[in-house]
Design an enzyme around this catalytic site. Structure first.
Site, PDB file in Angstrom:
ATOM      1  N   ILE A   1       0.895  -1.158   0.000  1.00  0.00           N
ATOM      2  CA  ILE A   1       0.000   0.000   0.000  1.00  0.00           C
ATOM      3  C   ILE A   1       0.935   1.211   0.000  1.00  0.00           C
ATOM      4  CG2 ILE A   1      -0.223  -0.139   2.530  1.00  0.00           C
ATOM      5  CD1 ILE A   1      -3.022   0.997   2.326  1.00  0.00           C
ATOM      6  N   SER A   2       0.691   2.162  -0.898  1.00  0.00           N
ATOM      7  CA  SER A   2       1.637   3.274  -1.059  1.00  0.00           C
ATOM      8  C   SER A   2       1.648   4.178   0.168  1.00  0.00           C
ATOM      9  CB  SER A   2       1.256   4.122  -2.271  1.00  0.00           C
ATOM     10  OG  SER A   2       1.145   3.318  -3.404  1.00  0.00           O
ATOM     11  N   GLN A   3       2.729   4.923   0.259  1.00  0.00           N
ATOM     12  CA  GLN A   3       2.886   5.946   1.300  1.00  0.00           C
ATOM     13  C   GLN A   3       1.745   6.977   1.155  1.00  0.00           C
ATOM     14  OE1 GLN A   3       6.459   7.884   0.255  1.00  0.00           O
ATOM     15  NE2 GLN A   3       6.297   9.472   1.803  1.00  0.00           N
TER      16      GLN A   3
END
Ligand code: SAH
Length: 235
Positions: A83-85
């Site tokens: 899950i992206s930043q």
């Protein structure tokens, strides 16, 4: 707001209440994430900030990661995906400029978090995930949270989703070596596509705009690190 109106709007919010509003012990951490990691780093788009304030990121990460869910870091979600930043999610969402009449295609559903943010800004989000187990669990999370305007499909993002094209907005959250031509073909005129592009060692965030005459213009928006977009076996 009159009493009746208020009661009515509470009713409308009821399906989204689980984990979003009611008994949300993570609310303070989420508020900190938005004000410290997003607002103070230059994210100004009110609609994007509002969507990220309302999206329970902790429900999109594995249970043993929930404590870190509001740190400004990417987190592993299994099957080689991350899950992206939050800052990168915000940045890409600002670049995409999805509005209430927009039909959005996302490649790389992963946890479903980016789709949940987009669902609050766009008319409908179609999202494709190569890994069947991730597609299944993301669809379940999104359904539990009441995001009825998101459709998740297990499939190969390189093919896009021709049945629902053209899309006003396309976002890739896995990095291809070049923007796939089929996706550019499925972008509406006047549309915007945001993608990390490059190989594992060297990726750039790219905004591609399709102009009214069908020509495209690309702008680079900084270095990023995403999981590679995996080619499907047959195409
Ligand atoms: N947007 C996600 C993060 C995605 S990580 C979120 O908010 O959680 C990138 C995802 O792209 C991974 O889940 C990976 O399985 C998926 N992916 C990689 N190659 C793909 C392809 N060709 N088609 C569709 N999905 C792909």
């Amino acid at each position: 707001m009159s009493r009746t109106r208020r009661a009515f709007s509470n009713l409308l919010l009821a399906p989204m209440a689980t984990g979003l509003i009611a008994d949300d012990s993570m609310a303070a951490k989420r508020e900190h994430m938005v004000s410290v990691h997003l607002e103070s780093r230059g994210i100004r788009d009110a609609a994007v900030l509002r969507a990220m304030r309302r999206t329970p990121r902790h429900l999109f990460v594995p249970e043993d990661m929930r404590k870190q869910a509001y740190d400004d870091t990417p987190l592993p979600i299994g099957h080689g995906a991350t899950i992206s930043q939050p800052y990168i999610v915000a940045l890409m969402t600002v670049l995409l400029q999805a509005g209430p009449r927009d039909n959005v295609l996302e490649i790389g559903t992963g946890s479903g978090y980016q789709a949940a943010v987009l669902a609050q800004l766009a008319q409908h989000v179609y999202t494709i995930e190569l890994e069947p187990e991730l597609a299944r669990s993301a669809a379940e999370t999104l359904r539990t949270l009441g995001h009825s305007n998101v459709t998740v499909r297990h499939g190969d993002g390189y093919l896009g989703w021709p049945e629902h094209a053209p899309f006003h907005r396309i976002i890739l959250t896995a990095a291809p070596p070049q923007i796939p031509t089929r996706l550019i073909d499925q972008l509406a005129r006047g549309g915007r596509l945001v993608a990390p592009v490059g190989d594992a060692a060297d990726q750039e965030l790219v905004l591609l705009e399709k102009l009214a005459d069908g020509k495209t213009r690309t702008t680079q928006a900084g270095a990023v690190i995403f999981v590679p977009m995996r080619p499907a076996l047959k195409r």
